[in-house]
Design a protein around this motif. Structure first.
Motif, PDB file in Angstrom:
ATOM      1  N   ASP A  87       9.236  13.536 -12.336  1.00 48.01           N
ATOM      2  CA  ASP A  87      10.105  13.777 -13.778  1.00 48.01           C
ATOM      3  C   ASP A  87       8.981  14.622 -14.472  1.00 48.01           C
ATOM      4  N   GLU A  88       7.820  14.315 -14.135  1.00 48.38           N
ATOM      5  CA  GLU A  88       6.821  15.012 -14.880  1.00 48.38           C
ATOM      6  C   GLU A  88       6.555  16.363 -14.441  1.00 48.38           C
ATOM      7  N   SER A  89       6.810  16.650 -13.088  1.00 48.10           N
ATOM      8  CA  SER A  89       6.718  17.970 -12.541  1.00 48.10           C
ATOM      9  C   SER A  89       8.074  18.847 -13.051  1.00 48.10           C
ATOM     10  N   ALA A  90       9.263  18.117 -13.031  1.00 49.03           N
ATOM     11  CA  ALA A  90      10.338  18.849 -13.497  1.00 49.03           C
ATOM     12  C   ALA A  90      10.438  19.159 -14.922  1.00 49.03           C
ATOM     13  N   GLY A  91       9.443  18.586 -15.961  1.00 47.95           N
ATOM     14  CA  GLY A  91       9.480  19.130 -17.079  1.00 47.95           C
ATOM     15  C   GLY A  91       8.515  20.554 -17.146  1.00 47.95           C
ATOM     16  N   GLU A  92       7.750  20.928 -15.985  1.00 48.39           N
ATOM     17  CA  GLU A  92       7.162  22.155 -16.066  1.00 48.39           C
ATOM     18  C   GLU A  92       8.054  23.400 -15.690  1.00 48.39           C
ATOM     19  N   LEU A  93       9.100  23.054 -14.886  1.00 50.62           N
ATOM     20  CA  LEU A  93       9.868  24.166 -14.689  1.00 50.62           C
ATOM     21  C   LEU A  93      10.562  25.121 -15.911  1.00 50.62           C
ATOM     22  N   PRO A  94      10.467  26.241 -15.441  1.00 53.87           N
ATOM     23  CA  PRO A  94      10.772  27.485 -16.489  1.00 53.87           C
ATOM     24  C   PRO A  94      12.472  27.047 -16.434  1.00 53.87           C
ATOM     25  N   GLY A  95      12.955  26.813 -17.829  1.00 52.91           N
ATOM     26  CA  GLY A  95      14.297  26.840 -17.955  1.00 52.91           C
ATOM     27  C   GLY A  95      14.888  25.591 -17.181  1.00 52.91           C
ATOM     28  N   ALA A  96      14.224  24.402 -17.276  1.00 52.19           N
ATOM     29  CA  ALA A  96      14.571  23.034 -16.462  1.00 52.19           C
ATOM     30  C   ALA A  96      15.765  22.679 -16.891  1.00 52.19           C
ATOM     31  N   GLU A  97      16.384  23.142 -18.021  1.00 51.30           N
ATOM     32  CA  GLU A  97      17.464  22.395 -18.328  1.00 51.30           C
ATOM     33  C   GLU A  97      18.608  22.019 -17.391  1.00 51.30           C
ATOM     34  N   GLY A  98      18.733  22.985 -16.511  1.00 53.91           N
ATOM     35  CA  GLY A  98      19.723  23.052 -15.388  1.00 53.91           C
ATOM     36  C   GLY A  98      19.373  21.854 -14.244  1.00 53.91           C
ATOM     37  N   GLN A  99      17.982  21.566 -14.332  1.00 52.73           N
ATOM     38  CA  GLN A  99      17.597  20.416 -13.344  1.00 52.73           C
ATOM     39  C   GLN A  99      17.805  21.064 -11.760  1.00 52.73           C
ATOM     40  N   ALA A 100      17.234  22.309 -11.693  1.00 49.64           N
ATOM     41  CA  ALA A 100      17.552  22.825 -10.349  1.00 49.64           C
ATOM     42  C   ALA A 100      16.846  21.964  -9.220  1.00 49.64           C
ATOM     43  N   VAL A 101      17.397  21.708  -8.084  1.00 51.22           N
ATOM     44  CA  VAL A 101      16.784  21.020  -7.065  1.00 51.22           C
ATOM     45  C   VAL A 101      17.367  21.618  -5.834  1.00 51.22           C
ATOM     46  N   LEU A 102      16.303  21.559  -4.937  1.00 49.97           N
ATOM     47  CA  LEU A 102      16.321  21.790  -3.334  1.00 49.97           C
ATOM     48  C   LEU A 102      16.610  20.581  -2.293  1.00 49.97           C
ATOM     49  N   ARG A 103      17.116  20.778  -1.354  1.00 53.79           N
ATOM     50  CA  ARG A 103      17.513  19.711  -0.546  1.00 53.79           C
ATOM     51  C   ARG A 103      16.173  19.945   0.515  1.00 53.79           C
ATOM     52  N   TYR A 104      15.358  18.916   0.544  1.00 51.78           N
ATOM     53  CA  TYR A 104      14.076  18.888   1.589  1.00 51.78           C
ATOM     54  C   TYR A 104      14.320  17.888   2.725  1.00 51.78           C
ATOM     55  N   GLU A 105      14.315  18.134   4.074  1.00 51.47           N
ATOM     56  CA  GLU A 105      14.457  17.018   4.791  1.00 51.47           C
ATOM     57  C   GLU A 105      13.220  17.120   5.599  1.00 51.47           C
ATOM     58  N   TYR A 106      12.381  15.851   5.682  1.00 46.56           N
ATOM     59  CA  TYR A 106      11.164  15.668   5.898  1.00 46.56           C
ATOM     60  C   TYR A 106      11.220  14.880   7.468  1.00 46.56           C
ATOM     61  N   HIS A 107      10.406  15.421   8.512  1.00 46.79           N
ATOM     62  CA  HIS A 107      10.512  14.673   9.662  1.00 46.79           C
ATOM     63  C   HIS A 107       8.823  14.511   9.810  1.00 46.79           C
ATOM     64  N   VAL A 108       8.500  13.298  10.510  1.00 47.18           N
ATOM     65  CA  VAL A 108       7.203  12.987  10.647  1.00 47.18           C
ATOM     66  C   VAL A 108       7.162  12.717  12.440  1.00 47.18           C
ATOM     67  N   LEU A 109       6.641  13.761  12.923  1.00 49.26           N
ATOM     68  CA  LEU A 109       6.534  13.410  14.364  1.00 49.26           C
ATOM     69  C   LEU A 109       4.827  13.296  15.040  1.00 49.26           C
ATOM     70  N   TYR A 110       4.952  12.708  16.191  1.00 51.08           N
ATOM     71  CA  TYR A 110       3.467  12.634  16.942  1.00 51.08           C
ATOM     72  C   TYR A 110       3.329  14.002  17.746  1.00 51.08           C
ATOM     73  N   SER A 111       2.120  14.107  17.639  1.00 52.54           N
ATOM     74  CA  SER A 111       1.412  15.374  18.462  1.00 52.54           C
ATOM     75  C   SER A 111       0.439  14.852  19.348  1.00 52.54           C
ATOM     76  N   CYS A 112       1.195  14.924  20.841  1.00 53.24           N
ATOM     77  CA  CYS A 112       0.253  14.558  21.800  1.00 53.24           C
ATOM     78  C   CYS A 112      -1.102  15.428  21.796  1.00 53.24           C
ATOM     79  N   SER A 113      -0.918  16.595  21.608  1.00 50.66           N
ATOM     80  CA  SER A 113      -2.019  17.541  21.690  1.00 50.66           C
ATOM     81  C   SER A 113      -3.269  17.214  20.874  1.00 50.66           C
ATOM     82  N   TYR A 114      -2.910  17.018  19.761  1.00 46.41           N
ATOM     83  CA  TYR A 114      -3.756  16.741  18.585  1.00 46.41           C
ATOM     84  C   TYR A 114      -4.197  15.301  18.329  1.00 46.41           C
ATOM     85  N   GLN A 115      -3.160  14.294  18.811  1.00 50.68           N
ATOM     86  CA  GLN A 115      -3.251  12.847  18.561  1.00 50.68           C
ATOM     87  C   GLN A 115      -3.364  12.508  17.206  1.00 50.68           C
ATOM     88  N   ILE A 116      -2.275  13.098  16.428  1.00 53.71           N
ATOM     89  CA  ILE A 116      -2.140  12.887  14.905  1.00 53.71           C
ATOM     90  C   ILE A 116      -0.607  13.348  14.647  1.00 53.71           C
TER      91      ILE A 116
END
Lengths: 251, 249
Positions: A87-116
Motif C-alpha cells: 500500500d505504501e509504495s502504491a501511494g507513490e505511483l504517479p497517477g496511482a488512481e488506476g492502481q496499475a499492477v503487473l503480474r510477477y511470477e517468482y521461482h526459487v531454484l537451487y544452484s548446484c554451481s553456487y550452492q545457494i
C-alpha cells in the motif's frame, strides 16, 4: 560459543538437501497463511523442483499499457492471485488512481554451481504482454535503483530458466554471500536456528516486488540436522500439499 | 597446456558454412538474396550475424523490421548457446551449408532471450565463465582478475583473437600441481528432446569420473551420434571448459 552446540558452523552455502528441507518448512508456513507459495516438481521427481508464487505487483512504469488497461482486467485478479500488500509504495505511483499492477511470477531454484538459492521471475501485464528487461529494471523499487544503475548487467538479466528452458529474469547471486554471512553468523552466535530461505528471500525479494511477511521469520526455523527421516517427511508433506494445491505441470 | 595448443587452435578455428535465407512471409521491397557466412563454432550467433542483418535490411522497409531472430527447421535458435552446440544439437546430420532462416517479426518470447546489444552477450558469457570458475576454483581466479582482464577475455572472443583470449583463459584453466585437478569439472549437457539443459558436476579430471554422468544421455541417444565417443568428448571437454560449454569438436 561453546563447542557442544548442536548447530553446525555458520556457512553461507546451502547443500541441496538443506535447500529442499528449508523450502519444506517455508511452504508449511505458507500453507497455514494460504499466501500462495507452492512446490513445483520437475519431471515427476520429488527431489528436483522449485518454489513458485504469483503476485500482483504495483506498476512503477510511467508509460506502459498496464496503466490504461488495468481497469478492464480487475475481475481476473480475484480468482487465485494474491494482491501484494504494498500500500505504501502504491501511494507513490504517479497517477496511482488506476492502481496499475503487473503480474510477477517468482521461482526459487537451487544452484548446484553456487550452492545457494537463486530467484528467477517473469513479469507481464495483465493481458499477457511480457515485460522487457528495461521495463523490469524501471520497475525495481526506488531504494534499489542506485545499485541497479551501478551495474545493471550483474544485477538483473534475462536468462534461461534452468529447468523450464524458457526466458526468465534472474536476480544475480554474486552478492548473496556478502549479506548471508553476517546474517547467519549473528544467528549462529545467538544460537537461533534461522531458515536460510526465509532470511535470503526477505533480502532479495523486495528488490523485485516480492515481500516476505515478518511471520515467516518468527514461525519458520531451520531444518534440524541429523533427523533426515522426519525432515524428509516434512518435505514430502509439503510437496504433496503443494501438488494438491497447484496446477500440475509447469507450463 | 602447451601440448594442447594445436588442438586448442583447431577447436577455436572450427567453422560452419551457413546459408541465411529470409523467412518467406517477411515483407520486402525487392528480392532478398541468400547470404553465406562461415560461422565460428565457439562464438554466439548474435555476435557474428551483423552482416546478415545489414544484408537483409537493405531489402526491407524500416517499419517492417523488429528484433532479428534465427530459426532452423522450425526451431528458434538460442543465441546464448555456442554456435557449435546449436549445430551439433539440431543439424549435425544435414548437408552443408547449414540452412538458417532469418526472421524480423513475431519474436518467440517463450523460447528465446532478447539480445538487443552486445552487452547482453558479454554479460551472458561472463556469467558462464564465472559459474565455471566457481566450480573449478571457488571463483578465486576470475575474482582475482582485473576488469581489464575480463575485458580481454571477452574482446578475444568477440574479435576472434585466439592469442588474446587464451592469454587470459590459460589462467582459468590452471590449478596447483599438488591439488592435481579442478575442484569440480564444469560441464553442461544439452538435450534435444527436452527443451532444457542442466548442470552437473563431476569430481577431478579423469574420464572414469565423468563417464557415469555422460553415460545417461548417450544411452538415450539424445546426443548426436558423432559425439558418442567418450574419448573425443573428454578432449572437447577439457579444451572448452571455459568457452564454457561442452559440444565443440
Amino acid at each position: 560459543m561453546s563447542a557442544d552446540t548442536a548447530l553446525p558452523a555458520a556457512s553461507c552455502y546451502l547443500d541441496e538437501e538443506t535447500f529442499r528441507l528449508s523450502c519444506g518448512l517455508f511452504l508449511e508456513h505458507s500453507h497455514s497463511l494460504n499466501d500462495g507459495w507452492t512446490w513445483e516438481m520437475f519431471s515427476g521427481s520429488e527431489k528436483e523442483g522449485y518454489m513458485k508464487k504469483t503476485v500482483m505487483v504495483p506498476c512503477r512504469l510511467s508509460s506502459t499499457p498496464c496503466q490504461r488497461r488495468v481497469v478492464d482486467d480487475t475481475d481476473g485478479l480475484a480468482e487465485d492471485e494474491q494482491l501484494s500488500d504494498q500500500d505504501e509504495s502504491a501511494g507513490e505511483l504517479p497517477g496511482a488512481e488506476g492502481q496499475a499492477v503487473l503480474r510477477y511470477e517468482y521461482h526459487v531454484l537451487y544452484s548446484c554451481s553456487y550452492q545457494i538459492p537463486i530467484l528467477y521471475f517473469r513479469a507481464s501485464t495483465l493481458e499477457g504482454r511480457s515485460l522487457s528487461l528495461e521495463e523490469v529494471w524501471k520497475n525495481v523499487h526506488p531504494n534499489y535503483q542506485q545499485r541497479l544503475r551501478q551495474g545493471p548487467w550483474d544485477t538483473i538479466t534475462q536468462q534461461e530458466h534452468p529447468l523450464l528452458g524458457q526466458p526468465f529474469f534472474m536476480l544475480h547471486p554474486c552478492k548473496t554471500e556478502e549479506f548471508m554471512r553476517p546474517a547467519l553468523e549473528t544467528a549462529h552466535a545467538k544460537r537461533m536456528g534461522v531458515n536460510y530461505i526465509v532470511t535470503w528471500l526477505s533480502v532479495v525479494g523486495p528488490v523485485v516486488g516480492l515481500d516476505v511477511p515478518l511471520s515467516y521469520a518468527l514461525a519458520v526455523g531451520a531444518p534440524v540436522p541429523g533427523t533426515s527421516a522426519s525432515a524428509s517427511a516434512a518435505a514430502s508433506t509439503a510437496a504433496s500439499a503443494a501438488a494438491s494445491t497447484s496446477a500440475s505441470a509447469p507450463d | 597446456m602447451a601440448d594442447d595448443k594445436d588442438v586448442l587452435r583447431d577447436v577455436w578455428f572450427g567453422r560452419i558454412p551457413t546459408c541465411f535465407t529470409l523467412y518467406q512471409d517477411e515483407v520486402t521491397e525487392r528480392e532478398a538474396e541468400p547470404f553465406y557466412l562461415l560461422l565460428p563454432r565457439v562464438s554466439y550467433l548474435t555476435l557474428v550475424t551483423d552482416k546478415v542483418k545489414k544484408h537483409f535490411l537493405k531489402a526491407m522497409k524500416q517499419e517492417d523490421v523488429e528484433e532479428m531472430w534465427l530459426e532452423y527447421e522450425g526451431i528458434p535458435l538460442k543465441w546464448h548457446y555456442p554456435i557449435g552446440v546449436l549445430f551439433d544439437l539440431h543439424a549435425s546430420n544435414t548437408a552443408l551449408p547449414w540452412s538458417v532462416t532469418v526472421h524480423f517479426k513475431s519474436f518467440p518470447e517463450r523460447d528465446l532471450l532478447h539480445c538487443p546489444t552486445n552487452s547482453v552477450i558479454e554479460a551472458h558469457f561472463m556469467s558462464s565463465i564465472k559459474e565455471a570458475d566457481t566450480l573449478k576454483h571457488k571463483g578465486q581466479v576470475i575474482n582475482d582478475m582485473q576488469k581489464k582482464d575480463h575485458k580481454q577475455l571477452w574482446m578475444g572472443l568477440q574479435n576472434d583473437k585466439f592469442d588474446q583470449f587464451w592469454a587470459m583463459n590459460r589462467k582459468l584453466m590452471e590449478y596447483p600441481t599438488e591439488e592435481g585437478g579442478f575442484r569440480y569439472i564444469p560441464f553442461r549437457i544439452y538435450q534435444v528432446l527436452h527443451k532444457f539443459h542442466y548442470t552437473r558436476t563431476g569430481k577431478k579430471t579423469t574420464s572414469a569420473h565423468l563417464n557415469p554422468y555422460l553415460a545417461e544421455p548417450y544411452d538415450e541417444n539424445i546426443m548426436p551420434a558423432e559425439h558418442s565417443s567418450h574419448k573425443e568428448t573428454e578432449q572437447a571437454l577439457l579444451i572448452s571448459l571455459t568457452v564454457p560449454h561442452l559440444g565443440e569438436k
